[in-house]
Each structure stands twice: as C-alpha cells, then as structure tokens.
Scaffold this motif. Structure first.
Motif, PDB file in Angstrom:
ATOM      1  N   TYR A 138       0.832  -1.207   0.000  1.00 15.64           N
ATOM      2  CA  TYR A 138       0.000   0.000   0.000  1.00 15.64           C
ATOM      3  C   TYR A 138       0.869   1.261   0.000  1.00 15.64           C
ATOM      4  CZ  TYR A 138      -3.234   3.598   1.580  1.00 15.64           C
ATOM      5  OH  TYR A 138      -3.965   4.754   1.691  1.00 15.64           O
ATOM      6  N   HIS A 139       2.001   1.212   0.690  1.00 13.82           N
ATOM      7  CA  HIS A 139       2.904   2.372   0.764  1.00 13.82           C
ATOM      8  C   HIS A 139       3.787   2.500  -0.473  1.00 13.82           C
ATOM      9  CE1 HIS A 139       1.979   3.849   4.776  1.00 13.82           C
ATOM     10  NE2 HIS A 139       2.011   2.615   5.240  1.00 13.82           N
ATOM     11  N   GLY A 140       3.654   1.571  -1.433  1.00 13.12           N
ATOM     12  CA  GLY A 140       4.387   1.700  -2.686  1.00 13.12           C
ATOM     13  C   GLY A 140       5.608   0.824  -2.828  1.00 13.12           C
ATOM     14  N   MET A 141       5.825  -0.113  -1.915  1.00 12.07           N
ATOM     15  CA  MET A 141       7.002  -0.972  -2.001  1.00 12.07           C
ATOM     16  C   MET A 141       6.789  -2.037  -3.064  1.00 12.07           C
ATOM     17  SD  MET A 141       9.044  -2.664   1.158  1.00 12.07           S
ATOM     18  CE  MET A 141      10.637  -3.453   0.899  1.00 12.07           C
ATOM     19  N   CYS A 142       7.816  -2.279  -3.860  1.00 15.94           N
ATOM     20  CA  CYS A 142       7.712  -3.218  -4.975  1.00 15.94           C
ATOM     21  C   CYS A 142       8.599  -4.444  -4.742  1.00 15.94           C
ATOM     22  CB  CYS A 142       8.138  -2.545  -6.277  1.00 15.94           C
ATOM     23  SG  CYS A 142       7.145  -1.100  -6.728  1.00 15.94           S
ATOM     24  N   GLY A 143       8.152  -5.577  -5.256  1.00  8.42           N
ATOM     25  CA  GLY A 143       8.953  -6.776  -5.234  1.00  8.42           C
ATOM     26  C   GLY A 143       8.712  -7.706  -4.062  1.00  8.42           C
ATOM     27  N   TRP A 144       7.854  -7.292  -3.122  1.00  7.81           N
ATOM     28  CA  TRP A 144       7.609  -8.114  -1.932  1.00  7.81           C
ATOM     29  C   TRP A 144       6.109  -8.355  -1.726  1.00  7.81           C
ATOM     30  CZ3 TRP A 144      11.773  -9.985   0.924  1.00  7.81           C
ATOM     31  CH2 TRP A 144      13.021  -9.451   0.562  1.00  7.81           C
ATOM     32  N   GLU A 145       5.346  -8.307  -2.804  1.00  6.08           N
ATOM     33  CA  GLU A 145       3.898  -8.465  -2.703  1.00  6.08           C
ATOM     34  C   GLU A 145       3.526  -9.894  -2.313  1.00  6.08           C
ATOM     35  OE1 GLU A 145       5.537  -7.352  -5.302  1.00  6.08           O
ATOM     36  OE2 GLU A 145       4.916  -5.272  -5.697  1.00  6.08           O
ATOM     37  N   ARG A 146       2.413 -10.034  -1.628  1.00  8.95           N
ATOM     38  CA  ARG A 146       1.887 -11.333  -1.220  1.00  8.95           C
ATOM     39  C   ARG A 146       0.400 -11.391  -1.519  1.00  8.95           C
ATOM     40  NH1 ARG A 146       6.642 -11.676  -0.755  1.00  8.95           N
ATOM     41  NH2 ARG A 146       7.867 -12.735   0.875  1.00  8.95           N
ATOM     42  N   ASP A 147      -0.097 -12.590  -1.845  1.00  8.61           N
ATOM     43  CA  ASP A 147      -1.531 -12.760  -2.076  1.00  8.61           C
ATOM     44  C   ASP A 147      -2.316 -12.684  -0.775  1.00  8.61           C
ATOM     45  OD1 ASP A 147      -1.181 -13.084  -4.804  1.00  8.61           O
ATOM     46  OD2 ASP A 147      -0.953 -15.262  -4.648  1.00  8.61           O
ATOM     47  N   THR A 148      -1.758 -13.208   0.292  1.00  6.76           N
ATOM     48  CA  THR A 148      -2.420 -13.167   1.599  1.00  6.76           C
ATOM     49  C   THR A 148      -2.472 -11.740   2.114  1.00  6.76           C
ATOM     50  OG1 THR A 148      -1.657 -15.394   2.122  1.00  6.76           O
ATOM     51  CG2 THR A 148      -2.323 -14.016   3.971  1.00  6.76           C
ATOM     52  N   ILE A 149      -3.595 -11.368   2.712  1.00  4.61           N
ATOM     53  CA  ILE A 149      -3.753 -10.044   3.326  1.00  4.61           C
ATOM     54  C   ILE A 149      -3.290 -10.135   4.779  1.00  4.61           C
ATOM     55  CG2 ILE A 149      -5.394  -8.245   3.989  1.00  4.61           C
ATOM     56  CD1 ILE A 149      -7.147  -9.178   1.655  1.00  4.61           C
ATOM     57  N   HIS A 150      -2.340  -9.293   5.137  1.00  3.05           N
ATOM     58  CA  HIS A 150      -1.806  -9.270   6.503  1.00  3.05           C
ATOM     59  C   HIS A 150      -2.489  -8.149   7.285  1.00  3.05           C
ATOM     60  CE1 HIS A 150       1.765 -12.010   5.995  1.00  3.05           C
ATOM     61  NE2 HIS A 150       1.405 -11.811   4.737  1.00  3.05           N
ATOM     62  N   VAL A 151      -3.073  -8.505   8.433  1.00  2.00           N
ATOM     63  CA  VAL A 151      -3.767  -7.516   9.254  1.00  2.00           C
ATOM     64  C   VAL A 151      -3.224  -7.568  10.680  1.00  2.00           C
ATOM     65  CG1 VAL A 151      -5.864  -7.552   7.867  1.00  2.00           C
ATOM     66  CG2 VAL A 151      -5.641  -9.112   9.806  1.00  2.00           C
ATOM     67  N   LEU A 152      -3.246  -6.422  11.322  1.00  2.00           N
ATOM     68  CA  LEU A 152      -2.798  -6.273  12.705  1.00  2.00           C
ATOM     69  C   LEU A 152      -4.005  -5.998  13.587  1.00  2.00           C
ATOM     70  CD1 LEU A 152      -0.211  -6.052  14.522  1.00  2.00           C
ATOM     71  CD2 LEU A 152      -0.363  -3.563  14.165  1.00  2.00           C
ATOM     72  N   ALA A 153      -4.050  -6.626  14.750  1.00  2.00           N
ATOM     73  CA  ALA A 153      -5.192  -6.469  15.653  1.00  2.00           C
ATOM     74  C   ALA A 153      -4.704  -6.566  17.098  1.00  2.00           C
ATOM     75  CB  ALA A 153      -6.241  -7.532  15.372  1.00  2.00           C
ATOM     76  N   PRO A 154      -5.528  -6.139  18.056  1.00  2.00           N
ATOM     77  CA  PRO A 154      -5.161  -6.288  19.472  1.00  2.00           C
ATOM     78  C   PRO A 154      -5.064  -7.760  19.860  1.00  2.00           C
ATOM     79  CG  PRO A 154      -7.018  -4.782  19.189  1.00  2.00           C
ATOM     80  CD  PRO A 154      -6.814  -5.460  17.887  1.00  2.00           C
ATOM     81  N   LEU A 155      -4.400  -8.028  20.978  1.00  2.00           N
ATOM     82  CA  LEU A 155      -4.259  -9.394  21.454  1.00  2.00           C
ATOM     83  C   LEU A 155      -5.606 -10.065  21.692  1.00  2.00           C
ATOM     84  CD1 LEU A 155      -1.305  -9.163  24.015  1.00  2.00           C
ATOM     85  CD2 LEU A 155      -1.333 -10.412  21.864  1.00  2.00           C
ATOM     86  N   SER A 156      -6.620  -9.269  22.015  1.00  2.00           N
ATOM     87  CA  SER A 156      -7.921  -9.836  22.359  1.00  2.00           C
ATOM     88  C   SER A 156      -8.689 -10.399  21.166  1.00  2.00           C
ATOM     89  CB  SER A 156      -8.785  -8.761  23.041  1.00  2.00           C
ATOM     90  OG  SER A 156      -8.950  -7.648  22.177  1.00  2.00           O
ATOM     91  N   VAL A 157      -8.279 -10.052  19.941  1.00  2.00           N
ATOM     92  CA  VAL A 157      -8.985 -10.514  18.749  1.00  2.00           C
ATOM     93  C   VAL A 157      -8.666 -11.979  18.494  1.00  2.00           C
ATOM     94  CG1 VAL A 157      -9.194 -10.270  16.251  1.00  2.00           C
ATOM     95  CG2 VAL A 157      -9.132  -8.248  17.706  1.00  2.00           C
ATOM     96  N   SER A 158      -9.684 -12.775  18.248  1.00  2.00           N
ATOM     97  CA  SER A 158      -9.505 -14.200  17.978  1.00  2.00           C
ATOM     98  C   SER A 158      -9.346 -14.440  16.488  1.00  2.00           C
ATOM     99  CB  SER A 158     -10.724 -14.981  18.486  1.00  2.00           C
ATOM    100  OG  SER A 158     -10.697 -16.306  17.999  1.00  2.00           O
TER     101      SER A 158
END
Length: 231
Positions: free
Chosen positions: A10-30
């Motif tokens: 999203y920030h424009g970095m090239c060459g390290w793309e992945r099909d999986t979406i990586h998300v960050l959440a609090p520890l409490s999220v299951s």
C-alpha cells in the motif's frame, strides 16, 4: 489495520507483494473472527485505534516491514526486506531503527538491528550486506560504500565498495546480482568498468552467489588487491 507485506504494498514498495492479506489487531482478537477472509493475523500489545473511525487503517511502513521481516524462518530475507525499503527510497535508516527499538519481542531482532547498522553504512542491497560482513569476518579494512564518482560525461555513478591503498591506488569491488545479467544493465556495467580502468582503478567483480558460497576465493582476491598480508 493492514500490516506487514500488505501495508508495504500500500505504501508503494515493490517486489515483496503477497496474495495473503496481513492484518494487525489487538491481542484480544480471535483468529476465528477473521477466518472467513484469506488473511494472516498479527497481534500486538501496542494497539491504538485511530481517533477518526472513518480513517483508512494502514500501519506505518517502518513498523509494518519490521513485522514482515519477522515472518521469515531465517533472518536473511528479512534483512533483505529492510534493505529494499531503504533502497526504494521509502524509508530512512533512523525510522527502521526506531521501529526495531520499539518492537522488543520481534523475531530475529538482533540480526535485523545488525542489518540496519550495515544499511546505515551504505549497503543498499542484501548482497552488499553479505559482502560487508564477509570483509568484517576476514579482518579486512572496512570499505567505503556507495562512494559517488562523476564520469567525464558528468554522470554520477555509485560504487558498491571501495578502498584507497597506501600507494594511492583506488580499489573497487562490485557485487553483481541477477539484475546485472540484463543486457542493458550488462553494458552499463562494462561502460562504467571501462571508465574506472582508464582512471587506473583496480576493479574486482563478484557475483552475489559467489560472495555467499565461495568466501575463501573472494577473501583471497581482496587480500591480494589490497596488499593485505595473511598471517
């Protein structure tokens, strides 16, 4: 919020793309709460919701690439990821160092911090980091990295590694990755080497795979070029 490789893209970095979406959440999220999506969930103790709920939620690039670097089983590709972020002019070294200092539980943290120090010394790619560390292990003088040289045409060129011998002669080492096999890049490399040779510089060229897998040959040739005695 988006993190790791997804945020980097999203920030424009090239060459390290992945099909999986990586998300960050609090520890409490299951993990069960996001199982319906093709995502990889990362949890953090340092969670803070954006004050505006309508703001698009994407982590800053520096902490995001630190998380991405920690996903590899070995530290080496993670170091390459950090170098790429700086090489692509998306981050500066201080931002990476700050993000690593805050991420005290990050996997491979010591190796990543060492890589940041090498990047701050001028390494622009993983192959250059490997080369710098090889010189250090062999007890060779530390090279000047990314030295700027202006050719007669006025074009600015950057040298991977260079030394000035006691007799005044400039010794240059170039580390060539796969991109240097491109015909246009190959000719640019040859043209640059011609200019350096005309200027009486001693030029050594090493494929990156040789730097990684035949250290003895690289060290021996560097010692002879630098007139360093092997005791």
């Amino acid at each position: 919020m988006l993190t790791a490789f997804t945020a980097a893209e999203y920030h424009g970095m090239c060459g390290w793309e992945r099909d999986t979406i990586h998300v960050l959440a609090p520890l409490s999220v299951s993990g069960r709460e996001v199982a319906e999506f093709t995502v990889r969930l990362h949890r953090t103790r340092r969670w803070q919701w954006p004050s505006d709920p309508l703001v698009f939620r994407c982590q800053g690039l520096a902490p995001a690439v630190v998380i991405a670097a920690s996903t590899f089983t070995s530290p080496r590709p993670g170091c390459g990821l950090l170098a790429a972020a700086v090489q692509q002019r998306l981050l500066d070294v201080s931002s990476l160092e700050h993000a690593l200092q805050r991420a005290t539980r990050t996997r491979h943290r010591a190796a990543l911090l060492a890589a940041v120090q090498d990047i701050s010394g001028g390494s622009q790619a993983l192959s250059e980091i490997d080369f710098t560390r090889l010189c250090r292990r062999a007890g060779l003088p530390a090279p000047v990295q990314q030295r700027v040289r202006r050719e007669p045409s006025g074009r600015r060129r950057y040298l991977d590694a260079s030394w000035r011998r006691s007799d005044g002669r400039l010794v240059i080492a170039e580390v060539d990755g796969a991109v240097h096999l491109n015909p246009r890049r190959w000719w640019e490399d040859q043209s640059r080497q011609n200019e350096l040779t005309i200027a009486d510089a001693l030029v050594l060229r090493f494929p990156s795979v040789v730097v990684r897998h035949d250290e003895a040959t690289v060290i021996a040739q560097l010692r002879r070029a630098l007139l360093v005695r092997s005791d």
